[in-house]
Design an enzyme around this catalytic site. Structure first.
Site, PDB file in Angstrom:
ATOM      1  N   HIS A  87       0.808  -1.223   0.000  1.00  0.00           N
ATOM      2  CA  HIS A  87       0.000   0.000   0.000  1.00  0.00           C
ATOM      3  C   HIS A  87       0.839   1.269   0.000  1.00  0.00           C
ATOM      4  CE1 HIS A  87      -2.246  -3.220   2.167  1.00  0.00           C
ATOM      5  NE2 HIS A  87      -3.111  -2.923   1.225  1.00  0.00           N
ATOM      6  N   HIS A 137      -6.905   4.691   5.420  1.00  0.00           N
ATOM      7  CA  HIS A 137      -6.421   3.559   4.621  1.00  0.00           C
ATOM      8  C   HIS A 137      -4.911   3.720   4.442  1.00  0.00           C
ATOM      9  CE1 HIS A 137      -5.678   0.953   1.152  1.00  0.00           C
ATOM     10  NE2 HIS A 137      -6.798   0.327   1.481  1.00  0.00           N
ATOM     11  N   GLU A 139      -2.895   3.187   2.087  1.00  0.00           N
ATOM     12  CA  GLU A 139      -2.458   3.835   0.844  1.00  0.00           C
ATOM     13  C   GLU A 139      -2.610   5.351   0.932  1.00  0.00           C
ATOM     14  OE1 GLU A 139      -3.712   4.241  -3.798  1.00  0.00           O
ATOM     15  OE2 GLU A 139      -4.108   2.302  -2.841  1.00  0.00           O
ATOM     16  N   SER A 236     -10.040  -5.039   3.094  1.00  0.00           N
ATOM     17  CA  SER A 236      -9.589  -4.869   1.710  1.00  0.00           C
ATOM     18  C   SER A 236     -10.518  -3.893   1.005  1.00  0.00           C
ATOM     19  CB  SER A 236      -9.593  -6.221   0.977  1.00  0.00           C
ATOM     20  OG  SER A 236      -9.469  -6.031  -0.417  1.00  0.00           O
ATOM     21  N   SER A 281      -6.525  -9.099  -3.623  1.00  0.00           N
ATOM     22  CA  SER A 281      -5.589  -9.693  -2.663  1.00  0.00           C
ATOM     23  C   SER A 281      -6.024 -11.078  -2.202  1.00  0.00           C
ATOM     24  CB  SER A 281      -5.412  -8.760  -1.461  1.00  0.00           C
ATOM     25  OG  SER A 281      -6.661  -8.324  -0.963  1.00  0.00           O
TER      26      SER A 281
END
Length: 322
Positions: A87, A137, A139, A236, A281
């Site tokens: 990420h 998150h 990312e 996810s 994922s």
């Protein structure tokens, strides 16, 4: 004495449609390989900052091989390798690793790294960046951590897009988290473009090819399926978006499950057509096990949808291939 034993009830027919593409993307495959190769080369333990990808089964398997998952670098010893998750991480993380002379391996997806580079380019040109994504998150944390505090404003919803303010008279640019809903992002961008006409025209380049392809495949499923099961973990983002896309496309019901053990078979009441897919994922064996569980209970006919065929691959760090 002869007891009459009634014959078993015939299993109800069920049409199962498998989405294509589904499951692992190139960035996830690369990240997992980096941990596996590091364990082969350096031995256990290899430390991993945050979950390498958001899938419980992947993480547990790597733990069994000797990976140790931690939240922050201060939990890692200086003399063992550490891998940064797919990420991405704030710039402060590799800077700290270098100051400690640690051996670190960056498993950031190259498509996330592309967003980082774009953000730095906009910042260098004096633009303030509107980042479309989900607060907290990894990312988003990583992308915002590429630049000084205040250089990026997070926009999560259409309501945020209607109220976000330009800081001073700064020109604006935008970037997006790579795992968002394509349709939701387009709606947010349309509002931002209306309010700030100098923004570039909406585009999808930041949302990665795998996210886009899986969402398009689920749209096709949702239009004709009574129930769609998405294999993936709750944390996810791309998997959760697939559930939303399926419902929006017309599925009567859609559910996110880690694996077959989480299926409630009561969901199948009145279901004639089941759609199955998996987040980027989620490993293929989990999908196969789910199909086997369905076949155990139904007279299932399984067909695979046509869809984009993905041939993207990403290189591993040179230190692991030399």
């Amino acid at each position: 004495m002869n007891l009459h034993v009634p014959p078993p009830s015939p299993r109800r027919p069920l049409h199962v449609r498998l989405a294509t593409p589904r499951g692992f993307c190139a960035g996830v495959d690369r990240a997992i390989q980096i941990v596996e190769r590091a364990l082969e080369k350096y031995g256990a333990p290899v430390f991993v900052r945050h979950e390498i990808v958001h899938n419980r089964h992947v993480v547990e398997r790597l733990k069994g091989l000797g990976a140790v998952f931690v939240k922050e670098l201060d939990e890692c010893p200086d003399d063992r390798p550490v891998v940064f998750s797919a990420h991405g991480v704030p710039k402060s993380v590799p800077a700290t690793a270098r100051s400690r002379e640690m051996l670190f391996l960056d498993a950031t997806c190259p498509l996330v790294s592309k967003v980082h580079v774009e953000a730095e380019r906009h910042h260098a040109a004096g633009r303030h960046i509107l980042l479309i994504g989900h607060a907290g998150h990894p990312e988003v944390v990583g992308t915002m951590g590429q630049l000084p505090p205040g250089a990026i404003t997070l926009v999560e919803t259409e309501e945020d897009a209607e109220t976000v303010q330009r800081p001073g008279d700064a020109p604006l640019a935008y970037a997006t988290q790579t795992t968002l809903s394509v349709d939701d992002t387009a709606g947010i961008l349309a509002i931002l473009k209306r309010r700030f006409p100098e923004l570039p025209d909406p585009h999808k380049e930041d949302i990665c090819y795998a996210t886009t392809n899986r969402q398009e495949a689920v749209k096709r499923l949702g239009a004709d399926c009574d129930l769609v099961l998405v294999v993936g973990s709750k944390n996810s983002s791309n998997s959760a978006r697939l559930v939303e896309v399926a419902m929006r496309a017309g599925a009567r019901d859609a559910r996110l499950v880690d694996d077959a053990s989480q299926v409630d078979w009561a969901w199948f009441d009145g279901v004639d057509t089941l759609g199955v897919t998996a987040g980027a994922s989620a490993p293929e064996p989990l999908i196969e096990a789910l199909i086997d569980a369905v076949r155990d209970r139904f007279d299932a006919t399984v067909t695979e949808d046509d869809g984009a065929r993905e041939t993207v691959t990403f290189k591993l760090p040179r230190v692991l291939t030399a």
